[in-house]
Scaffold this motif. Sequence first.
Motif, mmCIF file in Angstrom:
data_model
loop_
_atom_site.group_PDB
_atom_site.id
_atom_site.type_symbol
_atom_site.label_atom_id
_atom_site.label_comp_id
_atom_site.label_asym_id
_atom_site.label_seq_id
_atom_site.Cartn_x
_atom_site.Cartn_y
_atom_site.Cartn_z
ATOM 1 N N PRO A 238 40.960 55.599 109.096
ATOM 2 C CA PRO A 238 40.810 54.543 109.641
ATOM 3 C C PRO A 238 41.096 53.397 108.650
ATOM 4 O O PRO A 238 40.315 53.392 107.590
ATOM 5 N N ASP A 239 41.983 52.593 109.014
ATOM 6 C CA ASP A 239 42.443 51.622 107.942
ATOM 7 C C ASP A 239 42.339 50.155 108.514
ATOM 8 O O ASP A 239 43.325 50.017 109.609
ATOM 9 N N SER A 240 41.897 49.486 108.122
ATOM 10 C CA SER A 240 41.788 47.970 108.637
ATOM 11 C C SER A 240 41.615 48.123 110.378
ATOM 12 O O SER A 240 42.239 47.410 111.177
ATOM 13 N N CYS A 241 40.558 48.785 110.926
ATOM 14 C CA CYS A 241 40.326 49.041 112.196
ATOM 15 C C CYS A 241 38.759 48.533 112.487
ATOM 16 O O CYS A 241 38.023 48.708 111.672
ATOM 17 N N THR A 242 38.570 48.008 113.839
ATOM 18 C CA THR A 242 37.386 47.572 114.162
ATOM 19 C C THR A 242 37.050 48.843 115.342
ATOM 20 O O THR A 242 38.068 48.837 116.270
ATOM 21 N N ASN A 243 35.621 48.917 115.308
ATOM 22 C CA ASN A 243 35.150 49.819 116.566
ATOM 23 C C ASN A 243 35.836 51.118 116.692
ATOM 24 O O ASN A 243 36.769 51.559 117.353
#
Length: 466
Positions: A238-243
């Motif tokens: 997960p790279d610069s991801c939210t939730n």
Amino acid sequence: MLQTVAVIVLLGLVGFRGVKCGRTGKVLESVSGFSYEAINCRKHSASLTDFGGVGDGKTSNTLAFRKAIESLKQFESDGGSQLIVPPGKWLTGSFNLTSSHFTLFLHKDAIILASQDEKDYPVIPFLPSYGRGRDAVGPRYAAFIYATNLTDVVITGNNGTIDGQGSTWWDKFSKNELQYTRPYLIEILYSDQVQISNLTLVNSPSWFVHPVYCSNVLTLKLTILAPVDVPNTDGIDPDSCTNVRIEDNFIVSGDDCIAVKSGWDEYGIKFGMPTKHLIIRRLTCISPKSAVIALGSEMSGGIEDVRAEDIVAINTESAVRIKTAIGRGGYVKNIFARRFQMDTMKYVFWMTGGYGSHPDEGYDPKALPVITGISYSDMVAKNVTMAANLAGIDGDTFTDICISNVTIGPSPKPKKVQWNCTDIVGVTSVVSPPSCSLLPDQGAKACPFPTDKLPIEDIKLQTCSS
């Protein structure tokens, strides 16, 4: 290992029947009679064979996949659509999931085989938060399966297989024969409501699953397998991801099983998109040369609020590893890990401020990372060479580290010094063997773990059928 895979993989049974779907009333011979769980179900369905697909393992299906996805795009605003990959071996080049409200479904006996021909992979720009390709300066090859700017996209199956056939890529990479960065197996960019689940993913040329600049991401019940001696075959990144919710996965890797990222040096700082609100649960990891969970090293946009629990590590270099360096900037904060069971480890705890690879000479040597609020609790490990190697940065101390209720059993040939600590500040509680002086014992006081629920936990999957 096979017994473990059998426990966590869901199998389904699938039949066939024709349904009416598509332009001008064409009858599409769609796979049906199966069920699966997804964030949303679809109104329309078609099979790859309806678009000329041939599952003999030799015929190229690149055009068939592209035609199918383009045709099903007409239903984007009419209940969405699903493309069924039936039993067979489906050779194809890279393809783009261009439609929102779309599901790619693999039958349990379906194998999608990635082409090993570089010409079958478009060359695309590097990610703005990286400033270059990860393997090489300049652009990069598109992922085998990729998507951009979509809402509600699902890649799932009854444990069907996606085989990246990475051996050719690995060989060329080791010989420095590639002009561009190797393709990832699955990469979803700038998208919301993403689900990748119930699949077996094998032999990716590089990283396996790479959601980047996304929100509301589910990666569930994946079996990810790569040779343990092949570099950069990260499982889920997960790279610069939210939730993000990562649950019930089994990963064998030549690199980190989970690698949490957010951009590289000055490019990640400028882009400024952190990875935050991440849950990792019920993961089994085998990675003799790397970590169960790595935070960084590309973390210049920041990483915060990561919650990992109920993890099994077998023959793995380290449990949770924080990787950063002078020039990274950014932060890693509010990291919580608990209930780990570990067997055969080089280190249990590992932090390093000297992971010094940089995209170019333009990084800012004054950009120092902030590492704070790191909490580890309720862990048992055996056959461990060294309990902890915790090295902050001179003049940039890693702070607020808490380790509690941890029992570490040594290997037959352990390091004489079990805790190596520099430039860190924190406490421990009920830890064996006793920790270093920079982490003094605070008595029987547990380290914190959040009690609130994240929004991603409220996403309930529907049972879909056809």
